[in-house]
Design an enzyme around this catalytic site. Structure first.
Site, PDB file in Angstrom:
ATOM      1  N   GLU A 119      40.667  39.235  26.618  1.00 23.72           N
ATOM      2  CA  GLU A 119      40.863  39.341  25.167  1.00 23.72           C
ATOM      3  C   GLU A 119      39.661  39.952  24.461  1.00 23.72           C
ATOM      4  OE1 GLU A 119      41.594  35.713  22.901  1.00 23.72           O
ATOM      5  OE2 GLU A 119      42.240  36.950  21.217  1.00 23.72           O
ATOM      6  N   ASP A 131      42.345  34.862  28.824  1.00 25.57           N
ATOM      7  CA  ASP A 131      42.014  34.537  27.437  1.00 25.57           C
ATOM      8  C   ASP A 131      40.902  33.491  27.499  1.00 25.57           C
ATOM      9  OD1 ASP A 131      41.831  33.843  24.787  1.00 25.57           O
ATOM     10  OD2 ASP A 131      43.987  34.107  24.433  1.00 25.57           O
ATOM     11  N   ILE A 180      39.175  31.837  25.221  1.00 25.90           N
ATOM     12  CA  ILE A 180      39.534  30.662  24.397  1.00 25.90           C
ATOM     13  C   ILE A 180      40.807  31.049  23.656  1.00 25.90           C
ATOM     14  CG2 ILE A 180      38.924  29.043  22.558  1.00 25.90           C
ATOM     15  CD1 ILE A 180      35.975  29.607  23.035  1.00 25.90           C
ATOM     16  N   ASP A 181      41.921  30.486  24.045  1.00 29.34           N
ATOM     17  CA  ASP A 181      43.156  30.707  23.286  1.00 29.34           C
ATOM     18  C   ASP A 181      43.280  29.550  22.291  1.00 29.34           C
ATOM     19  OD1 ASP A 181      45.634  32.143  22.775  1.00 29.34           O
ATOM     20  OD2 ASP A 181      46.539  30.247  23.373  1.00 29.34           O
TER      21      ASP A 181
HETATM   22  C1  IPD Z   1      46.074  33.057  19.010  1.00 27.01           C
HETATM   23  C2  IPD Z   1      46.717  31.723  19.307  1.00 27.01           C
HETATM   24  C3  IPD Z   1      47.739  31.380  18.250  1.00 27.01           C
HETATM   25  C4  IPD Z   1      48.792  32.443  18.105  1.00 27.01           C
HETATM   26  C5  IPD Z   1      48.144  33.776  17.817  1.00 27.01           C
HETATM   27  C6  IPD Z   1      47.142  34.110  18.904  1.00 27.01           C
HETATM   28  P1  IPD Z   1      43.565  33.434  19.859  1.00 27.01           P
HETATM   29  O1  IPD Z   1      45.185  33.415  20.044  1.00 27.01           O
HETATM   30  O2  IPD Z   1      47.348  31.763  20.567  1.00 27.01           O
HETATM   31  O3  IPD Z   1      48.413  30.169  18.541  1.00 27.01           O
HETATM   32  O4  IPD Z   1      49.651  32.094  17.051  1.00 27.01           O
HETATM   33  O5  IPD Z   1      49.175  34.732  17.792  1.00 27.01           O
HETATM   34  O6  IPD Z   1      46.514  35.345  18.600  1.00 27.01           O
HETATM   35  O7  IPD Z   1      43.288  34.490  18.836  1.00 27.01           O
HETATM   36  O8  IPD Z   1      43.171  32.090  19.412  1.00 27.01           O
HETATM   37  O9  IPD Z   1      43.069  33.768  21.227  1.00 27.01           O
END
Ligand code: IPD
Length: 273
Positions: free
Chosen positions: A74, A90, A92-93
């Site tokens: 990411e 990812d 940190i998701d």
């Molecule tokens: C986000 C999260 C969030 C989702 C967003 C994503 P990030 O990822 O997964 O729940 O609604 O579409 O972009 O930016 O925290 O890695």
């Protein structure tokens, strides 16, 4: 590309190992007064120094363990594959949750085959999604089932058996672009009266794992990137669910709908009408 069970198990083991290592890093080495290091697509699409450090750990460990494999991360880590396998990570998701010290975020690591730069042309074959605050580790490999490792116990996962959307708890998420959010809000307003309730947890990877565990009956979102999707996608399909895009196409940035087959069919109908 054909991978045997031993190779898939090995990839899953690596995914679990490095997801846990990165997850511990983001908890143990979070600096006091953590702020935003930079923004990406909009002012609310943020990166912290720990997203960058977590991705660097994943990149370094994969270079040691799987030097011929490709990488798509990411926060910008990317190189082509010489083996046919590309890791989609990812670091940190749920970065906004992480920034605010809300406990719903995860490290997602998936070994994928196919061309990860082309929507619909790749799929995950081994994956781990680790929430370092709950210490729950969701993991799967193709054909092997989905599992949750928590406090030393392994539990096999199955999606919900519910088939009635009106009685279903549905997860979703929102992108960072205000115009996109207006559309998402309209879709949500149409759906909310027709389901049991809606949850917005803030991590797509964990939303998908919640579907795999039956904690959500179904989930949908538009605007997901491969790194939000890859790990959780495999955890859902190996738990007996389906993950689809628009009109039965593979899931992509346009649309992801996940859950048991009947609910995905009905939910897709409602959110695309
Ligand atoms: C986000 C999260 C969030 C989702 C967003 C994503 P990030 O990822 O997964 O729940 O609604 O579409 O972009 O930016 O925290 O890695």
């Amino acid at each position: 590309m054909n991978l045997n069970a031993a190779e898939l198990t090995d990839l899953e083991h690596i995914a679990c190992t490095i997801a846990v290592e990165a997850g511990r890093l983001v908890v143990d080495e979070r600096p006091d007064g953590l702020g935003v290091a930079r923004t990406k697509s909009t002012d609310t699409d943020i990166v912290t120094v720990m997203d960058q450090r977590s991705e660097e750990l994943l990149r370094r460990r994969l270079a040691e363990l799987r030097p011929a494999d490709g990488l798509l991360g990411e926060e910008g880590a990317a190189h082509d594959s010489r083996s046919g396998i590309t890791w989609v990570v990812d670091p940190i998701d749920g970065t906004v949750n992480y920034l605010y010290q809300l406990p719903t975020y995860a490290v997602s690591v998936a070994a994928c085959v196919g061309d990860v730069s082309v929507p619909g042309e790749w799929h995950p074959v081994a994956a781990a999604v680790y929430n370092p605050t709950s210490t729950e580790l969701f993991h799967a490999h193709a054909g092997g089932g989905s599992f949750l490792r928590s406090h030393g116990r392994e539990q096999r996962l199955s999606v919900s058996t519910r088939s009635d959307l009106a009685q279903s708890l549905v997860g979703t998420g929102f992108g960072y672009d205000p115009q996109h959010r207006r559309v998402q809000a309209r879709v949500l307003a149409g759906l909310l009266p027709l389901v049991r309730d809606i949850r917005r947890a803030g991590s797509a990877a964990l939303d998908l794992c919640s579907v795999a565990a039956g904690r959500l009956d179904a989930y949908y979102e538009s605007g997901l990137h491969p790194w939000d999707l890859a790990g959780g996608q495999l955890v859902v399909t190996e738990a007996g669910g389906v993950v689809r895009g628009r009109q039965g196409a593979p899931p992509d940035e346009d649309l992801v709908v996940a859950g048991p087959t009947t609910l995905v069919h009905d939910l897709h109908g409602l959110i695309t009408r």
